[in-house]
Design a protein around this motif. Structure first.
Motif, PDB file in Angstrom:
ATOM      1  N   HIS A  74       0.801  -1.227   0.000  1.00 34.34           N
ATOM      2  CA  HIS A  74       0.000   0.000   0.000  1.00 34.34           C
ATOM      3  C   HIS A  74       0.833   1.275   0.000  1.00 34.34           C
ATOM      4  N   ASN A  75       2.078   1.227   0.421  1.00 30.80           N
ATOM      5  CA  ASN A  75       2.929   2.426   0.362  1.00 30.80           C
ATOM      6  C   ASN A  75       3.388   2.729  -1.061  1.00 30.80           C
ATOM      7  N   TRP A  76       3.268   1.758  -1.952  1.00 31.46           N
ATOM      8  CA  TRP A  76       3.713   1.939  -3.326  1.00 31.46           C
ATOM      9  C   TRP A  76       2.549   1.939  -4.300  1.00 31.46           C
ATOM     10  N   TRP A  77       1.592   1.040  -4.094  1.00 32.49           N
ATOM     11  CA  TRP A  77       0.417   0.952  -4.956  1.00 32.49           C
ATOM     12  C   TRP A  77      -0.802   0.898  -4.048  1.00 32.49           C
ATOM     13  N   PRO A  78      -1.874   1.532  -4.406  1.00 32.20           N
ATOM     14  CA  PRO A  78      -3.034   1.609  -3.520  1.00 32.20           C
ATOM     15  C   PRO A  78      -3.589   0.251  -3.099  1.00 32.20           C
ATOM     16  N   GLY A  79      -3.334  -0.113  -1.851  1.00 34.37           N
ATOM     17  CA  GLY A  79      -3.988  -1.231  -1.206  1.00 34.37           C
ATOM     18  C   GLY A  79      -3.769  -2.622  -1.733  1.00 34.37           C
ATOM     19  N   LYS A  80      -2.820  -2.863  -2.583  1.00 38.07           N
ATOM     20  CA  LYS A  80      -2.642  -4.193  -3.162  1.00 38.07           C
ATOM     21  C   LYS A  80      -1.770  -5.067  -2.258  1.00 38.07           C
TER      22      LYS A  80
END
Length: 145
Positions: A74-80
């Motif tokens: 989630h810090n790089w891609w929303p919620g994955k």
């Protein structure tokens, strides 16, 4: 559960009091071993940078083998969330609190998403291992049977 063993998330095992601890000085204690609890939160370092942290584990309840690390990106891609096999770990730096994998961020970004509602079926695993172009853990188990 038939041909596919039931998988336990480590958090479930801890919640049900099944977590075991080791103590220095007790026969069988290995200073290189860590509990899943102590590895949770470690950052995952790819070939080209960090991509997330270890949130949890999927453990085979028949063999107690760690089958997958659940990585929260989630810090790089929303919620994955994605799954990484322990077989794909290159090394662990306990001091840096990092797990190094021999994969690049884009490959992991394109991997099948894992959710708490996901069923970890053999079809899902085949797709996951196919995406990473890696053989599954079950191949070695069949050979050793």
């Amino acid at each position: 559960m038939g041909a596919f063993p039931y998988f336990v998330r480590d958090r479930e095992a801890r919640d049900h009091g099944q977590k075991k601890t080791s103590t220095p000085g007790v026969k069988g204690w290995d200073p290189h071993l860590r509990s899943t609890y102590s590895v949770s939160g470690h950052h995952v370092q790819t070939l080209d940078g960090e991509l997330g942290h270890i949130e949890d584990f999927i453990i085979d309840d028949e063999t107690w083998a760690i089958r997958y690390l659940i990585v929260d990106t989630h810090n790089w891609w929303p919620g994955k969330k994605v799954l990484i096999s322990p077989q794909w770990i290159e090394r662990v730096s306990w001091g840096e609190r990092k797990v190094f994998v021999n994969l690049d961020r884009e490959t992991i970004k394109q991997s099948p998403e894992y959710t708490d509602a996901s069923l970890l079926t053999r079809d899902y695993e085949l797709g996951l291992h196919g995406h990473y172009n890696r053989k599954g853990y079950w191949v070695d188990e069949l050979v050793n049977s």
